[in-house]
Scaffold this motif. Sequence first.
Motif, PDB file in Angstrom:
ATOM      1  N   VAL A  37       0.836  -1.206   0.000  1.00 38.24           N
ATOM      2  CA  VAL A  37       0.000   0.000   0.000  1.00 38.24           C
ATOM      3  C   VAL A  37       0.867   1.251   0.000  1.00 38.24           C
ATOM      4  CG1 VAL A  37      -2.042  -0.931   1.199  1.00 38.24           C
ATOM      5  CG2 VAL A  37      -0.175   0.053   2.529  1.00 38.24           C
ATOM      6  N   ILE A  38       0.232   2.370  -0.349  1.00 42.04           N
ATOM      7  CA  ILE A  38       0.769   3.697  -0.075  1.00 42.04           C
ATOM      8  C   ILE A  38       0.034   4.208   1.155  1.00 42.04           C
ATOM      9  CG2 ILE A  38       1.053   6.068  -0.897  1.00 42.04           C
ATOM     10  CD1 ILE A  38       0.900   4.916  -3.772  1.00 42.04           C
ATOM     11  N   ASP A  39       0.771   4.520   2.202  1.00 40.80           N
ATOM     12  CA  ASP A  39       0.169   5.062   3.419  1.00 40.80           C
ATOM     13  C   ASP A  39      -0.120   6.550   3.199  1.00 40.80           C
ATOM     14  OD1 ASP A  39      -0.583   5.731   6.007  1.00 40.80           O
ATOM     15  OD2 ASP A  39       1.485   5.868   6.727  1.00 40.80           O
ATOM     16  N   CYS A  40      -1.389   6.916   3.256  1.00 46.15           N
ATOM     17  CA  CYS A  40      -1.796   8.314   3.079  1.00 46.15           C
ATOM     18  C   CYS A  40      -2.149   8.974   4.417  1.00 46.15           C
ATOM     19  CB  CYS A  40      -2.985   8.398   2.128  1.00 46.15           C
ATOM     20  SG  CYS A  40      -2.700   7.647   0.507  1.00 46.15           S
ATOM     21  N   GLN A  41      -2.071   8.210   5.486  1.00 47.97           N
ATOM     22  CA  GLN A  41      -2.255   8.675   6.862  1.00 47.97           C
ATOM     23  C   GLN A  41      -3.692   9.057   7.189  1.00 47.97           C
ATOM     24  OE1 GLN A  41       0.761  11.733   7.362  1.00 47.97           O
ATOM     25  NE2 GLN A  41       2.400  10.220   7.459  1.00 47.97           N
ATOM     26  N   LEU A  42      -4.154  10.202   6.699  1.00 47.77           N
ATOM     27  CA  LEU A  42      -5.463  10.740   7.092  1.00 47.77           C
ATOM     28  C   LEU A  42      -6.354  10.987   5.881  1.00 47.77           C
ATOM     29  CD1 LEU A  42      -4.131  13.333   9.692  1.00 47.77           C
ATOM     30  CD2 LEU A  42      -5.215  11.139  10.220  1.00 47.77           C
ATOM     31  N   HIS A  43      -7.650  10.867   6.083  1.00 49.11           N
ATOM     32  CA  HIS A  43      -8.619  11.028   5.000  1.00 49.11           C
ATOM     33  C   HIS A  43      -8.648  12.444   4.444  1.00 49.11           C
ATOM     34  CE1 HIS A  43     -12.583  12.012   3.293  1.00 49.11           C
ATOM     35  NE2 HIS A  43     -12.559  10.778   2.831  1.00 49.11           N
TER      36      HIS A  43
END
Length: 210
Positions: A182-188
């Motif tokens: 995955v790519i971690d995008c942290q927050l929506h």
Amino acid sequence: MYFLTDELLFPPVDNANVEGLLAVGGDLSPERLLLAYQSGIFPWFDTDSLILWWSPDPRMVLYPDQIKISKSMRKVIRNNQFRLTKNTCFKKVLEHCSSVPREGQDGTWITDEMKTAYMKLHERGIAKSYEVWEGNTLVGGLYGVDLGHIFCGESMFSLTSNASKFAFIKLAQELQAKEYKVIDCQLHTDHLESMGAQEISRKEFIQLLN
């Protein structure tokens, strides 16, 4: 609230509060930063604040094979409007990410201390940048921490329309080919969701990390 000492450790991520805040203090040494990312934790704080460490639940991620490319972006890619490079001007990408105004934000969380820390990670080959050029002008890009199977996205910028989208799409396509999880995008954000990112539980994210 857990206050970090000089000892190189973090509390279990399940100790985070409802907003995802896990710990306060410590330092931004390359060793601590790498341990944080490997543990599903990231720093995020203001200039006048102590270092704050977060592990939110849910977590925003993008599975590389689920990147959404709009018709307009497909046209941009076909027309060769942009050119992509990697790790040729990491410091410039950092500077732009910290200085480009963002809707609803005053100032930046990418402090001078943060820049120094990520430059050290970059020198070790762990923090990486993707740069977008229009002719010979840097117009967009992103940077993050590469764990070898997960890319932890930190920030991106655009000086012209679609430049950061182009960087994100190219990142996803490359990581799909390399079979990253995955790519971690942290927050929506709505922007990330529109490009195919989704929220998963912190437990799922930690399982992907491990």
